[in-house]
Design a protein around this motif. Sequence first.
Motif, mmCIF file in Angstrom:
data_model
loop_
_atom_site.group_PDB
_atom_site.id
_atom_site.type_symbol
_atom_site.label_atom_id
_atom_site.label_comp_id
_atom_site.label_asym_id
_atom_site.label_seq_id
_atom_site.Cartn_x
_atom_site.Cartn_y
_atom_site.Cartn_z
ATOM 1 N N GLU A 225 0.888 -1.141 0.082
ATOM 2 C CA GLU A 225 0.061 -0.140 0.097
ATOM 3 C C GLU A 225 0.954 1.306 -0.011
ATOM 4 O O GLU A 225 1.494 1.480 -0.971
ATOM 5 N N ASN A 226 0.729 2.228 1.266
ATOM 6 C CA ASN A 226 1.658 3.466 0.977
ATOM 7 C C ASN A 226 2.964 3.329 1.821
ATOM 8 O O ASN A 226 3.346 4.270 2.279
ATOM 9 N N GLN A 227 3.576 2.074 1.911
ATOM 10 C CA GLN A 227 4.651 1.936 2.651
ATOM 11 C C GLN A 227 5.613 1.294 1.893
ATOM 12 O O GLN A 227 5.360 0.161 1.063
ATOM 13 N N VAL A 228 6.943 1.875 2.036
ATOM 14 C CA VAL A 228 8.010 1.019 1.525
ATOM 15 C C VAL A 228 8.913 0.737 2.584
ATOM 16 O O VAL A 228 9.280 1.507 3.460
ATOM 17 N N VAL A 229 9.244 -0.554 2.656
ATOM 18 C CA VAL A 229 9.759 -1.230 4.056
ATOM 19 C C VAL A 229 11.415 -1.821 3.700
ATOM 20 O O VAL A 229 11.495 -2.337 2.564
ATOM 21 N N ILE A 230 12.270 -1.410 4.339
ATOM 22 C CA ILE A 230 13.444 -1.686 3.997
ATOM 23 C C ILE A 230 14.083 -2.472 5.270
ATOM 24 O O ILE A 230 13.792 -2.652 6.320
ATOM 25 N N TRP A 231 14.654 -3.972 4.585
ATOM 26 C CA TRP A 231 14.860 -5.155 5.701
ATOM 27 C C TRP A 231 16.508 -5.296 5.555
ATOM 28 O O TRP A 231 17.115 -4.691 4.561
ATOM 29 N N ASP A 232 17.097 -5.819 6.486
ATOM 30 C CA ASP A 232 18.456 -6.272 6.657
ATOM 31 C C ASP A 232 18.315 -7.884 7.058
ATOM 32 O O ASP A 232 17.818 -8.372 8.128
ATOM 33 N N ILE A 233 18.800 -8.706 5.889
ATOM 34 C CA ILE A 233 18.735 -10.071 6.171
ATOM 35 C C ILE A 233 19.553 -10.687 7.378
ATOM 36 O O ILE A 233 19.331 -11.910 7.835
ATOM 37 N N ARG A 234 20.451 -9.698 8.020
ATOM 38 C CA ARG A 234 21.280 -10.118 9.103
ATOM 39 C C ARG A 234 20.380 -10.351 10.320
ATOM 40 O O ARG A 234 20.789 -10.786 11.273
ATOM 41 N N ALA A 235 19.325 -9.360 10.323
ATOM 42 C CA ALA A 235 18.236 -9.283 11.418
ATOM 43 C C ALA A 235 17.116 -9.169 10.737
ATOM 44 O O ALA A 235 16.317 -8.049 10.743
ATOM 45 N N PHE A 236 16.391 -10.391 10.403
ATOM 46 C CA PHE A 236 15.220 -10.364 9.688
ATOM 47 C C PHE A 236 13.867 -10.538 10.351
ATOM 48 O O PHE A 236 12.900 -10.607 9.900
ATOM 49 N N ASP A 237 14.199 -10.185 11.629
ATOM 50 C CA ASP A 237 12.879 -10.362 12.494
ATOM 51 C C ASP A 237 11.908 -9.181 12.358
ATOM 52 O O ASP A 237 10.629 -9.406 12.491
ATOM 53 N N LYS A 238 12.505 -8.004 12.008
ATOM 54 C CA LYS A 238 11.685 -6.762 11.726
ATOM 55 C C LYS A 238 12.559 -5.888 10.818
ATOM 56 O O LYS A 238 13.590 -6.027 10.633
ATOM 57 N N PRO A 239 11.609 -4.998 10.141
ATOM 58 C CA PRO A 239 12.400 -4.142 9.074
ATOM 59 C C PRO A 239 13.101 -3.245 10.087
ATOM 60 O O PRO A 239 12.882 -2.794 11.186
ATOM 61 N N VAL A 240 14.301 -2.641 9.193
ATOM 62 C CA VAL A 240 15.133 -1.563 9.934
ATOM 63 C C VAL A 240 14.721 -0.194 9.664
ATOM 64 O O VAL A 240 14.944 0.635 10.248
ATOM 65 N N TYR A 241 13.714 -0.188 8.648
ATOM 66 C CA TYR A 241 13.331 1.137 8.370
ATOM 67 C C TYR A 241 11.863 1.063 7.432
ATOM 68 O O TYR A 241 12.037 0.246 6.478
ATOM 69 N N THR A 242 10.875 2.187 7.960
ATOM 70 C CA THR A 242 9.585 1.987 7.049
ATOM 71 C C THR A 242 9.449 3.284 6.794
ATOM 72 O O THR A 242 9.669 4.481 7.327
#
Length: 834
Positions: A225-242
Amino acid sequence: MTSVRLEVQWSPVHSDRFITWGTEIFLYETLPKQESTRGSSYIDISETSVAHLLATSSNHYYVKCVDIYPRKEPEMLLAIGQANGKVILTTFSAVKLESLSGFNNLEFVPKHARQCNVVSWNKTDTQLLAAGLDRYRSDHCVLVWDILSGRQHSTVAELGLSDTAHSLTWLYSQPKTLVIGMNNKHLRMVDLRDPSKAANSSQTKAVFGITVPSYESSLLASYVENQVVIWDIRAFDKPVYTVPQGKPVTKISWCPTRRSLLGSLQRESRSIYLHNVQQMDDMETSVLERSVKPGLQSQITSFSWHSEHENRLLAITLNGSIMDYTVFERMTLNWSSMSNVVWTYGQRTLKMVSDADDIYEQLGDISSAMKKRALRGYGLKGELRENALLVDDNSMKEIWIWLDHSKSLVDDGTLQTVFSNNHPGIRYILGMDASTSSNNITAKSELTFVPWNGVAASSSAKVYKSEVRDKALCLCNWRFIHDPVILNDTISSLERDGLVTKAAALAVFSQQLKLAIRLLYETEYNTVSMALSGYTDDKTSVWREACIASRKKLKDPYLRAIFAFLTADSDNYDLVINEQGMSVIDRVGFALTFLSDSRLAEFINTLTDELTQEGDLCGIILTGMNPEVIPLLQCYLDNTSDVQGVSVLAMRAFPPYLLEHEAAQYWINSYRELLDTWRLWTERAEFDVLHNKRAPSQPEQQVYVSCNFCGKSASALNHSRAKYSPFPRMSSSANQYKMSCCPNCRKPQPRCAICLVHMGTASCYLPSTPASSVLVNPFDSWYTWCQTCRHGGHAAHITRWFKEHQECPVTACNCRCLSLDTTSNIPSASSINS
């Protein structure tokens, strides 16, 4: 307008080719405009390039997704995902697929028909092809095929039983790992080497458009929807930035040529949004956002980054318009103290504008102008008039010439001053400066009537004379007003310089009307000369009325001043003395000749205030080098930032007492620092030498050789001045006073490494002799030493030693002193020429 969403994709292996697709697939080649032949198959995609349509594929229906094979083949190979779940390999030509690197399978069909949402080639193991499908209760949603394995429709891996795959991608850093967005609720990472192993997953609704950078990185991105979500595969439990967006997101993609730059597209938007992801060492993440408009006139439906060309992308609109666009980087700008402007241009390039570039001339940059003047010795020339040749500013030129003129008047005794002031102003001559605390002229003037030359005998002009006025006229270089010989010389000089109208005005002010008419008649102003020839002093004449009416139409200020003077009513000369186009010197010279004492004092006071507030350097003619000049120069500095100009004027023209003024010292010290910043050490030294010659007191010696034992100064000068010094007072003879020990602790001075004699005192000036006197110790006797091993001796001995040796003269010291001296490695001019 078609309702089908149009997509665009650069080829990852062909730098000049791309495809677009909706209901049909088109293959284009990019060409520079000058290399293209215009036709229906060519479309403009930028100011410098066109796209040439090479081929069209319309044999595939219900196309849902396309990916280009990431290895270079003779023909571009496409994987096409369809609405029924089939994945078809095809090219744009009739070449059989069997000829392309042994590809055997033409179609890959799932067990149950459903929509194919995404196809993706593995960028490293290029024979692997993954497809993401809609949900079927007894089938897998992710299928991975090896296209070189044979004609069997078996899969390498099947993942996600009874799930839906909305998007997927291969990890660049882990080529056997897939990241899949499933079921509107989680992202899953699966290693195909052991697909049965528990997958690393994260609960999220951002399962669409998964994308990873095409370089080693731990980041990936998805959207919902209205969000771009940034992930780090080294800590994949939650996004690092939305990153929240204003409208629903339709596509995201990492830039392959710019690290950590993510592009995104919103629904019904004409802009592409850029997210610069900055990740710190402590896993802290921040995102800088901006948007770019490729220049398309309708909403953008897709975009694609070029795989090689830096920051280059293609954008396509709903109506099929294509734009080839390069994103300009955020510039990191640095302006050095040397006036060099440096900025980033892309990732690997720096661009610079040096201080020698013409742009500084066009901008009128005072910093580069000051540096160029300093290199030419501005302010340091022996004759004051010579400095005028080094500046372009007319006001500054005029002041240097006036300073030279005023000094000559003081030197020849024409003007007498106090406090060693070689540059008195008009106010000082008239007795109106701060020293008299008076705003009125002290000496009374005599009114005389001077007849017009060449006009009826009854016609004359009122002229005021006095001794102080005569001296002030000399200061304005207006002595011609009472001397026909000087007038002729002055007018001849102005004619040579092309200043005919000024010469005519000075002739009129000197009551030489015939001369003025002759000067103008021989030029383009001959009609003005005809008007002058009809002059009459009758206040009611038609000539006077006509001249008053036409005066304002004249463009030349000196011509306007002529007719203002000839048509003045009751000796009211306001139009002449307030004529801004005339030089200040000429306006003051006119006032000194034709204004009464009270009117002259009023004009001088008003003009001084105006020029001081404006920071006009011509006001120095009025103030002279007296305390009244300080606020004028400060206003000039505030307006122009020309700290060089005020500093050299103060250093060369201020009397000694005024040179010590706080403002003057601040200007001079600021200019010194500026010269140091530019590394103009020679110019700084020359400036200091001239300044110290004019300073009322010489600076005390500040640098001494200190004793190695007690750390105190070993200077003989300091101790000879002490009241109870155990050493004799310094005499004028260099041989009568030498010390071989420290004057404080009496420890012996170091020995010369060559002659083994104890060193004497540091050299200094004798206080009782002029600055040009000889030194106590000649340079040959100065103590010099190596900064590394600390061994040394008399300068003459050490110089002779190192003409033949590289090593230290002290036994057992292995220091190669000469090689450590950078100046010794520079060849001399004579050796180069030879």
